[in-house]
Scaffold this motif. Structure first.
Motif, short mmCIF file in Angstrom:
data_model
loop_
_atom_site.label_atom_id
_atom_site.label_comp_id
_atom_site.label_asym_id
_atom_site.label_seq_id
_atom_site.Cartn_x
_atom_site.Cartn_y
_atom_site.Cartn_z
N ALA A 142 7.26 -1.15 -7.56
CA ALA A 142 8.42 -2.04 -7.48
C ALA A 142 8.66 -2.54 -6.06
O ALA A 142 9.27 -3.59 -5.86
N SER A 143 8.14 -1.81 -5.07
CA SER A 143 8.32 -2.21 -3.67
C SER A 143 7.31 -3.27 -3.24
O SER A 143 7.45 -3.86 -2.17
N PHE A 144 6.27 -3.53 -4.03
CA PHE A 144 5.24 -4.49 -3.68
C PHE A 144 5.76 -5.93 -3.81
O PHE A 144 6.68 -6.22 -4.59
N ASP A 145 5.15 -6.83 -3.06
CA ASP A 145 5.52 -8.24 -3.14
C ASP A 145 5.24 -8.82 -4.52
O ASP A 145 5.94 -9.72 -4.99
N ASP A 146 4.17 -8.32 -5.15
CA ASP A 146 3.75 -8.84 -6.45
C ASP A 146 3.18 -7.67 -7.25
O ASP A 146 2.28 -6.98 -6.78
N SER A 147 3.71 -7.46 -8.44
CA SER A 147 3.23 -6.34 -9.26
C SER A 147 2.29 -6.81 -10.37
O SER A 147 1.98 -6.04 -11.29
N ASN A 148 1.81 -8.04 -10.27
CA ASN A 148 0.90 -8.54 -11.31
C ASN A 148 -0.48 -7.90 -11.22
O ASN A 148 -1.14 -7.66 -12.24
N GLU A 149 -0.93 -7.62 -9.97
CA GLU A 149 -2.24 -7.02 -9.75
C GLU A 149 -2.05 -5.70 -9.00
O GLU A 149 -1.64 -5.70 -7.83
N PHE B 274 0.88 -1.18 0.00
CA PHE B 274 0.00 0.00 0.00
C PHE B 274 0.91 1.23 0.00
O PHE B 274 1.75 1.38 0.89
N ALA B 275 0.77 2.07 -1.02
CA ALA B 275 1.67 3.22 -1.15
C ALA B 275 0.89 4.48 -1.50
O ALA B 275 -0.23 4.41 -2.04
#
Length: 334
Positions: free
Chosen positions: A53-60, A30-31
């Motif tokens: 880019a800091s998220f665990d998964d950038s697919n969704e 959450f950013a």
């Protein structure tokens, strides 16, 4: 888990994020990014990319922005071109963000697009006026209040509905009663169809009763009843299909209803505001000697305590809290 980015002109996104996390606690994936007056389109796009880019998964990824056609929107829209699973929603407000976090918490398998669809109506429903007749006529229906806590008149007295017993999905002590953490955290997590505030004093206060009715999220009825009425409701078999979330201001009222036969095995302890003569057992629980004694009596009766402000919090140690409270109260007496 869907990653969520809030983006706005100026500090709007920062403020919305702070408010949302006051209700839900700190959030992963959450950013919030802002476009400052001295920055341009490339700056806000770069901030969005770094956040994702800091998220665990950038697919969704769901990007929630302030204005359709504004720079944050345009840059978010540009990012969508290479990511078919992502979604952008404009018109950011707090109810929209709260619903996005709620959807993500209660439906972890939802996609960014599914959450985008789900947050539109709550965002609209969050817009209300006082007096209510200031709302455009076409929107007036969203302001309907819940009625009093009673079964349909068509059900004869003595009729057994379901198994004849209310299902208590949560019983919570919270001196603030029905507020943001309950409406946006506990209600979506526990899925009650009815919230019942159990309080003799609040049941006599028409203004507070009205505020409680209006604070309930869409689809959930909210009522305020005195303790005696709650005991009657609990013994009425016509409420057998009811899934209720009970809210109490203090442990003394909880003890009263349990002694009257209401079967509450676990009590969620959320917050108890400070009163003259209290001590601060922690940052959200203030108690006096009667409170500590009551909790200990409930404990002896086999009642368990779940010490959390919101569902995502780690549970606190009630025994340690009560020991600290007793120590401070003993010091206070010296």
């Amino acid at each position: 888990m869907v990653g969520i980015v809030l983006a706005s002109h100026g500090g709007f996104a920062d403020g919305i994020a702070q408010s949302a996390q006051m209700l839900f606690g700190e959030q992963d994936n959450f950013a919030h990014v802002i476009l400052s007056p001295d920055e341009g389109p490339n700056d806000i796009r770069s901030k969005m990319e770094d956040a994702i880019a800091s998220f665990d998964d950038s697919n969704e990824v769901l990007l929630i922005v302030d204005l359709w056609g504004g720079t944050p929107f345009n840059q978010a829209n540009g990012l969508l071109e290479d990511h078919e699973n992502w979604a952008v929603v404009s018109g950011m407000n707090l109810p929209m963000v709260v619903e996005a976090l709620t959807q993500r918490m209660t439906n972890p398998d939802h996609t960014a697009k599914e959450i985008a669809t789900a947050i539109i109506e709550p965002a609209k429903d969050g817009i209300k006026t006082k007096p209510t007749d200031l709302m455009p006529k076409t929107e007036a229906s969203v302001q309907g209040g819940a009625g009093v806590a009673k079964p349909a008149k068509s059900i004869p007295e003595g009729t057994v509905v379901g198994d004849g017993h209310i299902k208590y999905v949560l019983a919570r002590i919270d001196s603030r009663l029905l507020h943001g953490q309950v409406a946006t955290g506990w209600i979506p997590a526990m899925h009650p169809d009815r919230v019942i505030v159990v309080s003799d004093s609040v049941a006599k206060d028409e203004m507070r009763k009205s505020m409680i009715r209006e604070a309930a999220p869409s689809g959930v009825k909210a009522h305020t009843v005195p303790i005696k009425k709650m005991i009657e409701i609990a013994n009425d078999p016509r409420f057998g299909n009811t899934h209720a979330l009970l809210l109490f201001e203090n442990p003394e009222d909880v003890l009263t209803v349990i002694k009257a036969g209401i079967d509450l095995k676990t009590i969620n302890v959320g917050s108890m505001s400070y009163k003259v003569g209290d001590i601060n057992a922690n940052n959200v629980l203030s108690m006096n000697q009667d409170d500590v004694d009551t909790f200990r009596e409930l404990e002896k009766m086999g009642v368990e305590f779940d010490v959390r402000k919101v569902p995502t919090d780690k549970g606190g140690n009630m025994d340690a809290i009560l020991n600290k409270a007793q120590s401070l109260l003993d010091e206070q007496k010296k």
